[in-house]
Design a protein around this motif. Structure first.
Motif, PDB file in Angstrom:
ATOM      1  N   MET A   1       0.820  -1.205   0.000  1.00 46.95           N
ATOM      2  CA  MET A   1       0.000   0.000   0.000  1.00 46.95           C
ATOM      3  C   MET A   1       0.860   1.264   0.000  1.00 46.95           C
ATOM      4  O   MET A   1       0.445   2.302  -0.521  1.00 46.95           O
ATOM      5  N   SER A   2       2.058   1.188   0.584  1.00 48.98           N
ATOM      6  CA  SER A   2       2.970   2.332   0.522  1.00 48.98           C
ATOM      7  C   SER A   2       3.326   2.650  -0.932  1.00 48.98           C
ATOM      8  O   SER A   2       3.385   3.814  -1.336  1.00 48.98           O
ATOM      9  N   GLY A   3       3.552   1.605  -1.720  1.00 49.49           N
ATOM     10  CA  GLY A   3       3.812   1.799  -3.145  1.00 49.49           C
ATOM     11  C   GLY A   3       2.614   2.377  -3.866  1.00 49.49           C
ATOM     12  O   GLY A   3       2.752   3.242  -4.736  1.00 49.49           O
ATOM     13  N   ALA A   4       1.415   1.900  -3.519  1.00 52.34           N
ATOM     14  CA  ALA A   4       0.201   2.418  -4.153  1.00 52.34           C
ATOM     15  C   ALA A   4       0.009   3.898  -3.841  1.00 52.34           C
ATOM     16  O   ALA A   4      -0.366   4.693  -4.714  1.00 52.34           O
ATOM     17  N   ILE A   5       0.268   4.295  -2.598  1.00 52.93           N
ATOM     18  CA  ILE A   5       0.115   5.694  -2.190  1.00 52.93           C
ATOM     19  C   ILE A   5       1.070   6.581  -2.987  1.00 52.93           C
ATOM     20  O   ILE A   5       0.687   7.640  -3.497  1.00 52.93           O
TER      21      ILE A   5
END
Length: 293
Positions: A14-18
């Motif tokens: 999710m850090s990558g998605a953000i």
């Protein structure tokens, strides 16, 4: 609880998605005066389709693309295209922080509907994370819900369709390979975007000035959906979606630094609440989950 529950790995994805969603928003702002919403969606998806096919072919994964659940992919992509169209449109009309604030009503719907649609267990930490995250968003963005213009209405509509898309994505991860989801996503979005662009009659082709931004939007779009889909395959949707609240203080800071959008002390208060909610959620998940390979 799903057979696979890896909260730390889901947070990493999710850090990558953000990061990818944030990059896509900034790049869209840079070309909004040259390309309209449907042009951006069409060119982004076409470039993204080429990227997905090239990488999948290089890894020998194209043979994993199937058609068994094609109707579900069609429905998911209709929801997604509608939400994306409204989101891109809203970005061109109202401040980034307000777009994100209204968009982030979407996780609330996902959390509330996941027990009914996905049969997920709704835990107290997940509810706390959602509540603190949304409170933080309201403090940061302070949207004027009493003044409904087209930009606000578009952002609210995007939130509804994003919630439906997330629920469909989580359902598809139960049995579908991620490459299949990304393949049909980029292909169908290319078709939808191109049809909508041509229906407008007049359109602007990419230029040397806009092509790098369109490529960035495409890479960010594919990366964001890869990360989001991977996170949803590793944890319940009601656990994953509150993490996305972190995007708001991040985009508010970027808006202040590069677009002279106002930022006040409320940004730090709201960000603290968002991070607190996610910390509670992650702490409870890691305590309750035995180590997995």
């Amino acid at each position: 609880m799903p057979a696979v529950f890896r909260p730390l790995a889901a947070v990493s994805w999710m850090s990558g998605a953000i990061a990818a969603f944030t990059a896509m928003a900034v790049a869209t702002r840079e070309i909004k005066h040259i390309h309209d919403t449907f042009e951006i969606l069409a060119f982004r998806s076409a470039i993204g389709f080429v990227i997905v096919c090239t990488v999948a072919a290089a890894m020998g994964h194209l043979t994993r693309v199937g058609t068994d659940r094609l109707p579900s992919h069609v429905l998911r992509n209709v929801f997604h295209f509608t939400g994306q169209s409204l989101w891109f449109w809203a970005i061109t009309m109202i401040p980034l922080a307000q777009v994100f604030a209204l968009e982030f009503t979407s996780p609330i719907w996902v959390i509330l509907l996941s027990p009914l649609v996905l049969r997920e267990r709704l835990t107290r930490p997940r509810l706390i994370a959602a509540g603190l995250g949304f409170l933080g968003i309201l403090i940061v963005a302070r949207p004027d819900f009493g003044h409904l213009d087209l930009g606000v209405a578009a952002a609210i509509g995007a939130a509804v369709f994003f919630a439906a898309t997330t629920l469909m994505t989580k359902a598809l991860t139960r049995g579908e390979a991620i490459v299949t989801i990304l393949f049909w996503l980029t292909l169908m979005q290319t078709v939808f975007g191109t049809v909508a662009m041509l229906a407008e009659g007049a359109y602007t082709l990419p230029t040397l000035q806009t092509l790098p931004w369109l490529i960035l939007i495409a890479i960010a779009g594919v990366t964001a959906h890869l990360c989001l889909t991977s996170a949803l395959s590793l944890a319940p949707a009601s656990f994953v979606v509150p993490i996305d609240f972190v995007r708001l203080p991040l985009i508010a800071a970027i808006g202040a630094a590069f677009y002279a959008e106002p930022v006040q002390a409320t940004l730090f208060i709201g960000a603290a609440l968002i991070f607190l909610g996610n910390w509670i959620n992650l702490r409870a998940a890691t305590r309750a989950t035995p180590p997995q390979a």
